[in-house]
Design a protein around this motif. Structure first.
Motif, PDB file in Angstrom:
ATOM      1  N   GLU A 125      52.940 -56.526 -24.640  1.00 13.27           N
ATOM      2  CA  GLU A 125      51.790 -55.625 -24.502  1.00 13.27           C
ATOM      3  C   GLU A 125      50.998 -55.571 -25.801  1.00 13.27           C
ATOM      4  O   GLU A 125      49.760 -55.633 -25.795  1.00 13.27           O
ATOM      5  CB  GLU A 125      52.265 -54.221 -24.110  1.00 13.27           C
ATOM      6  CG  GLU A 125      52.745 -54.111 -22.675  1.00 13.27           C
ATOM      7  CD  GLU A 125      53.329 -52.744 -22.354  1.00 13.27           C
ATOM      8  OE1 GLU A 125      53.458 -52.427 -21.164  1.00 13.27           O
ATOM      9  OE2 GLU A 125      53.697 -52.018 -23.309  1.00 13.27           O
ATOM     10  N   ALA A 126      51.709 -55.458 -26.920  1.00 14.41           N
ATOM     11  CA  ALA A 126      51.038 -55.398 -28.225  1.00 14.41           C
ATOM     12  C   ALA A 126      50.298 -56.697 -28.514  1.00 14.41           C
ATOM     13  O   ALA A 126      49.180 -56.693 -29.047  1.00 14.41           O
ATOM     14  CB  ALA A 126      52.066 -55.107 -29.323  1.00 14.41           C
ATOM     15  N   LYS A 127      50.917 -57.826 -28.175  1.00  9.36           N
ATOM     16  CA  LYS A 127      50.284 -59.129 -28.404  1.00  9.36           C
ATOM     17  C   LYS A 127      49.052 -59.290 -27.537  1.00  9.36           C
ATOM     18  O   LYS A 127      47.989 -59.732 -28.015  1.00  9.36           O
ATOM     19  CB  LYS A 127      51.293 -60.243 -28.088  1.00  9.36           C
ATOM     20  CG  LYS A 127      50.797 -61.648 -28.394  1.00  9.36           C
ATOM     21  CD  LYS A 127      50.760 -61.912 -29.874  1.00  9.36           C
ATOM     22  CE  LYS A 127      50.417 -63.342 -30.186  1.00  9.36           C
ATOM     23  NZ  LYS A 127      50.334 -63.598 -31.639  1.00  9.36           N
ATOM     24  N   GLU A 128      49.156 -58.916 -26.288  1.00  3.66           N
ATOM     25  CA  GLU A 128      48.061 -59.107 -25.343  1.00  3.66           C
ATOM     26  C   GLU A 128      46.875 -58.209 -25.659  1.00  3.66           C
ATOM     27  O   GLU A 128      45.717 -58.601 -25.498  1.00  3.66           O
ATOM     28  CB  GLU A 128      48.559 -58.838 -23.929  1.00  3.66           C
ATOM     29  CG  GLU A 128      47.761 -59.538 -22.856  1.00  3.66           C
ATOM     30  CD  GLU A 128      48.566 -59.644 -21.579  1.00  3.66           C
ATOM     31  OE1 GLU A 128      48.815 -58.596 -20.957  1.00  3.66           O
ATOM     32  OE2 GLU A 128      48.939 -60.769 -21.206  1.00  3.66           O
ATOM     33  N   LYS A 129      47.143 -56.987 -26.093  1.00  2.98           N
ATOM     34  CA  LYS A 129      46.078 -56.034 -26.411  1.00  2.98           C
ATOM     35  C   LYS A 129      45.546 -56.196 -27.827  1.00  2.98           C
ATOM     36  O   LYS A 129      44.667 -55.460 -28.251  1.00  2.98           O
ATOM     37  CB  LYS A 129      46.593 -54.603 -26.215  1.00  2.98           C
ATOM     38  CG  LYS A 129      46.948 -54.279 -24.773  1.00  2.98           C
ATOM     39  CD  LYS A 129      47.548 -52.884 -24.660  1.00  2.98           C
ATOM     40  CE  LYS A 129      47.952 -52.566 -23.219  1.00  2.98           C
ATOM     41  NZ  LYS A 129      48.597 -51.231 -23.130  1.00  2.98           N
ATOM     42  N   GLY A 183      48.489 -60.436 -36.484  1.00  4.33           N
ATOM     43  CA  GLY A 183      49.485 -61.309 -37.085  1.00  4.33           C
ATOM     44  C   GLY A 183      50.636 -61.551 -36.131  1.00  4.33           C
ATOM     45  O   GLY A 183      50.611 -61.176 -34.962  1.00  4.33           O
ATOM     46  N   LYS A 184      51.676 -62.173 -36.631  1.00  7.50           N
ATOM     47  CA  LYS A 184      52.801 -62.590 -35.821  1.00  7.50           C
ATOM     48  C   LYS A 184      53.691 -61.425 -35.401  1.00  7.50           C
ATOM     49  O   LYS A 184      53.959 -60.504 -36.169  1.00  7.50           O
ATOM     50  CB  LYS A 184      53.652 -63.594 -36.594  1.00  7.50           C
ATOM     51  CG  LYS A 184      53.263 -65.049 -36.371  1.00  7.50           C
ATOM     52  CD  LYS A 184      53.763 -65.541 -35.021  1.00  7.50           C
ATOM     53  CE  LYS A 184      53.575 -67.051 -34.899  1.00  7.50           C
ATOM     54  NZ  LYS A 184      54.070 -67.546 -33.603  1.00  7.50           N
ATOM     55  N   VAL A 231      56.822 -64.441 -30.846  1.00  3.89           N
ATOM     56  CA  VAL A 231      56.009 -64.392 -29.630  1.00  3.89           C
ATOM     57  C   VAL A 231      54.732 -65.188 -29.897  1.00  3.89           C
ATOM     58  O   VAL A 231      53.937 -64.821 -30.762  1.00  3.89           O
ATOM     59  CB  VAL A 231      55.665 -62.946 -29.244  1.00  3.89           C
ATOM     60  CG1 VAL A 231      54.774 -62.922 -28.006  1.00  3.89           C
ATOM     61  CG2 VAL A 231      56.941 -62.141 -29.001  1.00  3.89           C
ATOM     62  N   ASN A 232      54.555 -66.279 -29.162  1.00  6.19           N
ATOM     63  CA  ASN A 232      53.374 -67.123 -29.322  1.00  6.19           C
ATOM     64  C   ASN A 232      52.348 -66.837 -28.231  1.00  6.19           C
ATOM     65  O   ASN A 232      52.705 -66.388 -27.140  1.00  6.19           O
ATOM     66  CB  ASN A 232      53.775 -68.604 -29.255  1.00  6.19           C
ATOM     67  CG  ASN A 232      54.451 -69.076 -30.523  1.00  6.19           C
ATOM     68  OD1 ASN A 232      53.830 -69.167 -31.569  1.00  6.19           O
ATOM     69  ND2 ASN A 232      55.741 -69.370 -30.437  1.00  6.19           N
ATOM     70  N   PRO A 233      51.068 -67.125 -28.501  1.00 11.60           N
ATOM     71  CA  PRO A 233      50.056 -66.970 -27.446  1.00 11.60           C
ATOM     72  C   PRO A 233      50.405 -67.747 -26.182  1.00 11.60           C
ATOM     73  O   PRO A 233      50.109 -67.301 -25.075  1.00 11.60           O
ATOM     74  CB  PRO A 233      48.790 -67.523 -28.110  1.00 11.60           C
ATOM     75  CG  PRO A 233      48.989 -67.281 -29.570  1.00 11.60           C
ATOM     76  CD  PRO A 233      50.462 -67.485 -29.792  1.00 11.60           C
ATOM     77  N   LEU A 234      51.069 -68.902 -26.349  1.00 13.36           N
ATOM     78  CA  LEU A 234      51.464 -69.679 -25.179  1.00 13.36           C
ATOM     79  C   LEU A 234      52.408 -68.893 -24.284  1.00 13.36           C
ATOM     80  O   LEU A 234      52.356 -69.006 -23.046  1.00 13.36           O
ATOM     81  CB  LEU A 234      52.118 -70.995 -25.619  1.00 13.36           C
ATOM     82  CG  LEU A 234      52.564 -71.933 -24.490  1.00 13.36           C
ATOM     83  CD1 LEU A 234      51.369 -72.372 -23.659  1.00 13.36           C
ATOM     84  CD2 LEU A 234      53.291 -73.141 -25.064  1.00 13.36           C
ATOM     85  N   ASP A 235      53.277 -68.068 -24.884  1.00 11.29           N
ATOM     86  CA  ASP A 235      54.218 -67.270 -24.094  1.00 11.29           C
ATOM     87  C   ASP A 235      53.478 -66.300 -23.180  1.00 11.29           C
ATOM     88  O   ASP A 235      53.810 -66.177 -21.990  1.00 11.29           O
ATOM     89  CB  ASP A 235      55.151 -66.470 -25.020  1.00 11.29           C
ATOM     90  CG  ASP A 235      55.980 -67.358 -25.922  1.00 11.29           C
ATOM     91  OD1 ASP A 235      56.156 -68.543 -25.597  1.00 11.29           O
ATOM     92  OD2 ASP A 235      56.439 -66.859 -26.968  1.00 11.29           O
ATOM     93  N   THR A 236      52.498 -65.596 -23.718  1.00 13.88           N
ATOM     94  CA  THR A 236      51.765 -64.617 -22.906  1.00 13.88           C
ATOM     95  C   THR A 236      50.889 -65.316 -21.866  1.00 13.88           C
ATOM     96  O   THR A 236      50.705 -64.802 -20.761  1.00 13.88           O
ATOM     97  CB  THR A 236      50.903 -63.702 -23.790  1.00 13.88           C
ATOM     98  OG1 THR A 236      49.950 -64.476 -24.534  1.00 13.88           O
ATOM     99  CG2 THR A 236      51.779 -62.934 -24.777  1.00 13.88           C
ATOM    100  N   GLY A 263      59.558 -68.471 -24.602  1.00 13.18           N
ATOM    101  CA  GLY A 263      59.910 -68.593 -26.010  1.00 13.18           C
ATOM    102  C   GLY A 263      59.969 -70.029 -26.481  1.00 13.18           C
ATOM    103  O   GLY A 263      60.501 -70.908 -25.780  1.00 13.18           O
ATOM    104  N   ARG A 264      59.412 -70.281 -27.664  1.00  8.91           N
ATOM    105  CA  ARG A 264      59.409 -71.620 -28.247  1.00  8.91           C
ATOM    106  C   ARG A 264      60.101 -71.636 -29.615  1.00  8.91           C
ATOM    107  O   ARG A 264      60.915 -72.487 -29.895  1.00  8.91           O
ATOM    108  CB  ARG A 264      57.963 -72.127 -28.388  1.00  8.91           C
ATOM    109  CG  ARG A 264      57.247 -72.310 -27.048  1.00  8.91           C
ATOM    110  CD  ARG A 264      57.883 -73.415 -26.227  1.00  8.91           C
ATOM    111  NE  ARG A 264      57.320 -73.530 -24.884  1.00  8.91           N
ATOM    112  CZ  ARG A 264      57.790 -72.924 -23.815  1.00  8.91           C
ATOM    113  NH1 ARG A 264      58.827 -72.116 -23.929  1.00  8.91           N
ATOM    114  NH2 ARG A 264      57.252 -73.100 -22.629  1.00  8.91           N
ATOM    115  N   ASP A 265      59.749 -70.700 -30.486  1.00 10.35           N
ATOM    116  CA  ASP A 265      60.325 -70.653 -31.833  1.00 10.35           C
ATOM    117  C   ASP A 265      61.710 -70.020 -31.824  1.00 10.35           C
ATOM    118  O   ASP A 265      61.998 -69.135 -31.013  1.00 10.35           O
ATOM    119  CB  ASP A 265      59.435 -69.813 -32.755  1.00 10.35           C
ATOM    120  CG  ASP A 265      58.136 -70.494 -33.116  1.00 10.35           C
ATOM    121  OD1 ASP A 265      58.174 -71.657 -33.549  1.00 10.35           O
ATOM    122  OD2 ASP A 265      57.074 -69.861 -32.977  1.00 10.35           O
TER     123      ASP A 265
END
Length: 366
Positions: A350-354, A359-360, A70-75, A95-97
């Motif tokens: 949700e975890a990425k955004e908050k 880390g990744k 999950v990349n920042p670009l995705d969110t 998704g990119r990777d």
């Protein structure tokens, strides 16, 4: 999942209905995928069971996904960034990777083989991404997966490392003995930039948060400055041959420009092309963005004697192969903090955004 007969592709042997079968010359025509039907919060993401898999073009490869980061670009795309480009094309797959195995190949593909483990990344503008049991990438977007890492670990590497590679190697052409400043070394792109630069024999200084200090020093940075506790403008000494700014913003840009030697390169991930296109539409926004970039390039070339660039990831088969070699030998690693099954993609976003996880984050496919 639907399977049809075909004479156009080379396919893998498997007893599972998720894979292609050589004897019947079949290929997957639909599969499970996470779809973005509209812009919004994580709750708008939909895991659909039967999303169409397009027929492969001659240079394309069908990859059975095992992991996708999950990349920042995705969110950001999910929230509406780049809506001028992606909006008319909804629904799209994020998704990119990706890391997985080659399931089938177009007739022009020569450097890979069916069943081979591969990893790679799609271009930022791709609309059929890797949050899918089967993803399609061009041959130049893939390389053999480093055998020393898992699919989860491999999926965290390509997009971030290729973004750093384009800035440092393709644009700045860094060389042994040069000094490099990485602003935001704690993120995936920044961490990749540190390791790529160190592998090239450069001396790296970086800024990051307190939690990332040990990580960036272990990656090879000679100096790590906690931007939350120190004034980087006064703490960092000397001039640099190149600055990679992963944070952006007018004040950060001003400080970074003043750190450069004459003839140096300033590269930022925060270009204005997408934001200006969203504001004015692509037809007006892209020319406005091009003019804005040219204006800055001329300004800084004459005022400071430096080169100014907006930098983005793009496919680079030579770069990805070198990234694979660095990863294989333990010289390039992007730590994965947490994995989620693809069925929990909403929770992952949700975890990425908050920023609950430092880390990744990687999505796993069963």
């Amino acid at each position: 999942m639907r399977i049809l007969k075909s004479r156009s592709f080379r396919a893998s042997v498997s007893g599972s209905n998720h894979h292609l079968k050589v004897g019947f010359r079949r290929f997957v025509t639909s599969c499970r995928a996470v779809v973005l039907p509209r812009f919004g919060g994580p709750e708008v993401l939909e895991l659909r069971p039967n999303v169409e898999v397009p027929a492969l073009k001659p240079h394309e490869v069908l990859v059975r996904a095992r992991a996708a980061s999950v990349n920042p670009l995705d969110t950001r795309i999910r929230s509406g960034y780049g809506r001028s480009l992606y909006g008319p094309l909804l629904p799209i797959i994020l998704g990119r990777d990706i890391s997985g195995e080659v399931a089938a190949m177009g007739d022009s593909v020569r450097g890979l083989s069916v069943g081979q483990e591969v990893f790679g990344a799609l271009h930022p503008t791709a609309v059929r991404g890797t949050y899918s049991d089967y993803a399609i990438l061009s041959e130049e977007e893939l390389a053999p997966k480093p055998s020393s890492v898992t699919h989860v670990e491999a999926s965290a590497i390509p997009f971030a490392a290729l973004t750093a590679w384009r800035a440092l190697i393709s644009t700045a052409r860094i060389a042994e003995g040069q000094r490099l400043l990485v602003v935001g070394g704690g993120g995936a792109v920044g961490l990749a930039a540190i390791q790529i630069s160190v592998a090239r024999g450069c001396h790296v200084t970086t800024t990051c948060g307190k939690k990332s200090i040990d990580r960036v020093l272990a990656a090879g940075a000679e100096q790590a400055v906690d931007y939350t506790a120190e004034n980087i403008e006064f703490t960092i000494k000397g001039k640099f041959d190149a600055v990679l700014d992963t944070i952006g913003g007018p004040e950060t840009e001003r400080i970074c420009i003043n750190f450069l030697k004459r003839g140096g390169h300033y590269m930022t991930l925060q270009g204005d092309a997408a934001s200006l296109s969203d504001r004015y539409g692509i037809a007006i926004g892209l020319p406005v963005a091009t003019a804005a970039l040219l204006k800055k390039q001329i300004k800084y070339r004459y005022s400071h004697g430096i080169e100014y660039w907006w930098t983005y990831m793009r496919a680079d088969s030579e770069g990805l192969d070198e990234i694979r070699r660095l990863s294989e030998t333990g010289k390039l690693n992007i730590p994965v903090e947490k994995t989620f099954p693809i069925t929990q993609v909403i929770e992952a976003h949700e975890a990425k955004e908050k920023k609950q996880i430092h880390g990744k984050i990687v999505l796993e496919f069963d």
